[in-house]
Write an enzyme that holds these catalytic residues in place. Structure first.
Site, PDB file in Angstrom:
ATOM      1  N   ASP A  36       1.768  59.117  -5.157  1.00 31.29           N
ATOM      2  CA  ASP A  36       0.684  60.098  -6.090  1.00 31.29           C
ATOM      3  C   ASP A  36       0.357  59.739  -7.362  1.00 31.29           C
ATOM      4  OD1 ASP A  36       0.232  61.523  -3.660  1.00 31.29           O
ATOM      5  OD2 ASP A  36       1.743  62.957  -4.248  1.00 31.29           O
ATOM      6  N   ASP A 295     -47.363  51.125 -14.121  1.00 31.73           N
ATOM      7  CA  ASP A 295     -45.861  50.267 -13.810  1.00 31.73           C
ATOM      8  C   ASP A 295     -45.318  51.610 -12.641  1.00 31.73           C
ATOM      9  OD1 ASP A 295     -45.841  48.275 -14.359  1.00 31.73           O
ATOM     10  OD2 ASP A 295     -45.615  48.227 -16.750  1.00 31.73           O
ATOM     11  N   GLY A 430     -41.728  43.670  -3.628  1.00 30.77           N
ATOM     12  CA  GLY A 430     -42.192  43.198  -2.930  1.00 30.77           C
ATOM     13  C   GLY A 430     -43.045  42.151  -2.946  1.00 30.77           C
ATOM     14  N   MET A 431     -43.616  41.547  -4.166  1.00 27.01           N
ATOM     15  CA  MET A 431     -43.789  40.867  -3.960  1.00 27.01           C
ATOM     16  C   MET A 431     -43.462  39.824  -4.886  1.00 27.01           C
ATOM     17  SD  MET A 431     -47.048  38.557  -3.764  1.00 27.01           S
ATOM     18  CE  MET A 431     -48.071  39.815  -3.219  1.00 27.01           C
TER      19      MET A 431
END
Length: 509
Positions: A36, A295, A430-431
């Protein structure tokens, strides 16, 4: 009691030790068996401080079990009193040593007779409360102890400061970016012409607690720790407190307006912070214009899951939804004791609310809703890695990378910039991924598997795996999961190219 390999909030004694080790010249003695006593290691590893952790373990071993703990505990208290000369010694059991049902208050009374330090027993039910609740209770107990002591000695200072002043309550060790937030709050209050009376517990001295009533108001940036103390001071001395967390442009403005109302209630010369809020929002904080930039507009409507302590999860949910136009599909907290407040705060800003301290439920939900990004704790970061979903860490518990050396507050106007960066950098573009796969830069030989549990009964043929590799990475995982789901529904064990197209048609139908 349950067995778990991950806990969002630790046992009660950890909260008590966090508060005790945050104060200057306070020593904690933990009455505990081996196993502990990991707090020293944890704090030394995570907090970037030069001082040793002021915690001593009074180990419960076979000798203690045979003879009782009294002599050992009392000896440890008096020894530390002589060696360290602390202002205060806090004795705390753990949930394990509490099973012994010993009269620790009697041990404290005995040790107090031979000690120059003040000695108190942490008044916490170790079976009923978690780390955060215990920290809140311990801080209130220490403040109450020294306020009562000052009353008895007739040296309690109740005369308010000449200029507006505030106590910052709830900044403490192992908190999420607490040191940086404290600096930002000090700067914010200084800009508003408000003096800092005391900051507790981090770096505070217990001998100065009697000066708390001198401040005009108390600022409690986090609900988890400090609220009980602020309520006690309000009840005892009619001290108002502000508990609106200044996180995000909107809530920072709301917090400042609350402070304005309190100061105007004290003085005849009315002040207005509207011009300051306007200037900070438009020119100092970059988050306001960034949220209107192209953006950030690329993120509009993207799905996110938020999970953390009540304060950070609620604030982050509102920031994502109100200030950035991101679709929060689920907001959740592990602070089950604060469920009602949390639900009220996120109402209308998310589709689903999850109140749980079980990390597997959070993982299953994330796998089910497939968000574009996660904002959570260290555990959600692990879940995100397994599912290949980016995660921004916004709440404790966290690991070493969220104890940065550089200045990274989450509160105030500088905090809005940090949050905007975190949000934008957390989403996968993604791109970008697609171009990296086409022109090289990633090892794309292995198919990315997105799933918390591996499904061994399904087998992909080499042709179907080749077909899957042709799919852009940012949607490949989703198509793989949908195909496997379709195969299970139709009792298919081998996934061929034909099954892939059949699954696609079924999804589009």
């Amino acid at each position: 009691m349950k067995l778990a390999y991950w806990m969002y909030a630790g046992p009660a004694h950890i909260g008590t030790l966090r508060v005790a080790s945050s104060f200057k010249n306070v020593h904690a003695i933990m009455h505990a068996p081996l196993g502990d006593d990991y707090f020293n290691v944890m704090r030394s590893m995570l907090e970037r401080e030069r001082d040793f952790t002021p915690v001593t373990a009074s180990i419960v071993d076979r000798h203690v079990l045979a003879r009782g703990s009294q002599n050992k505990v009392v000896d440890n208290i008096t020894r530390k009193d002589k060696e360290e000369r602390p202002d205060l010694i806090v004795l705390t059991p753990t949930c394990t040593s509490s099973i012994l049902q010993e009269d620790l208050q009697n041990f404290v009374n005995r040790a107090s007779m031979n000690s120059n330090s003040d000695v108190i027993l942490a008044d916490v039910n170790h079976y009923r409360v978690n780390e955060l609740q215990a920290a809140d209770r311990t801080l209130e107990q220490v403040v109450r102890f020294y306020i009562e002591k000052a009353k008895n000695n007739n040296d309690l200072d109740l005369i308010k400061t000449t200029k507006p002043s505030a106590n910052i309550i709830g900044i403490f060790t192992l908190g999420f970016h607490n040191q940086h937030d404290c600096r930002e709050l000090k700067r914010l209050l200084q800009d508003l012409g408000i003096q800092i009376n005391e900051v507790i517990p981090e770096g505070g001295s217990v001998s100065n607690l009697k000066k708390l009533p001198k401040a005009w108001f108390n600022l409690v940036p986090y609900r988890e720790v400090g609220l009980m103390t602020a309520i006690y001071l309000e009840k005892e001395f009619k001290m108002p407190y502000v508990s609106t967390t200044p996180m995000g442009v909107v809530d920072t403005g709301s917090c400042i307006k609350e402070i304005e109302n309190i100061i105007n209630s004290y003085t005849q010369d009315k002040i207005s912070y509207d011009e300051y809020i306007d200037k900070q929002t438009r020119f100092v904080s970059q988050a306001a214009w960034f949220s209107r930039s192209i953006d950030c507009q690329n993120l509009t409507g993207k799905k996110a899951v938020v999970f953390g302590d009540a304060t950070h999860a609620a604030s982050m949910t509102r920031i994502l939804s109100k200030e950035m136009g991101i679709y929060v599909i689920c907001a959740g907290t592990y602070c089950t004791h604060d469920a009602d407040w949390f639900k009220e705060q996120v109402q209308g800003y998310c589709d689903e609310v999850l109140i749980t301290d079980n990390h597997t439920e959070v993982g299953d939900l994330i796998a089910r809703v497939e968000p574009a990004a996660i904002f959570g704790t260290q555990m959600e970061r692990h879940i995100g890695k397994r599912l290949n979903i980016p995660c921004g860490v916004i709440s404790a518990p966290v690991h070493i990378q969220n104890f940065p050396l550089g200045y990274r507050p989450f509160l105030g106007y500088e905090g809005t910039n940090q949050i905007a960066d975190l949000v934008y950098n957390s989403f996968t573009l993604g791109m970008e991924d697609h171009l990296l796969e086409i022109f090289g830069g990633h090892d794309t030989k292995e198919v990315i598997t997105k799933g918390l549990s591996t499904d061994s009964e399904l087998r992909w043929t080499s042709e179907s795996e080749n077909e899957l590799r042709k799919i852009p990475g940012f949607v490949r995982g989703k198509i793989k999961r949908n195909t496997e789901k379709f195969a299970r529904q139709n009792n298919v064990t081998e996934i061929t190219v034909e099954i892939m197209y059949a699954a696609k048609e079924a999804m589009n139908a």
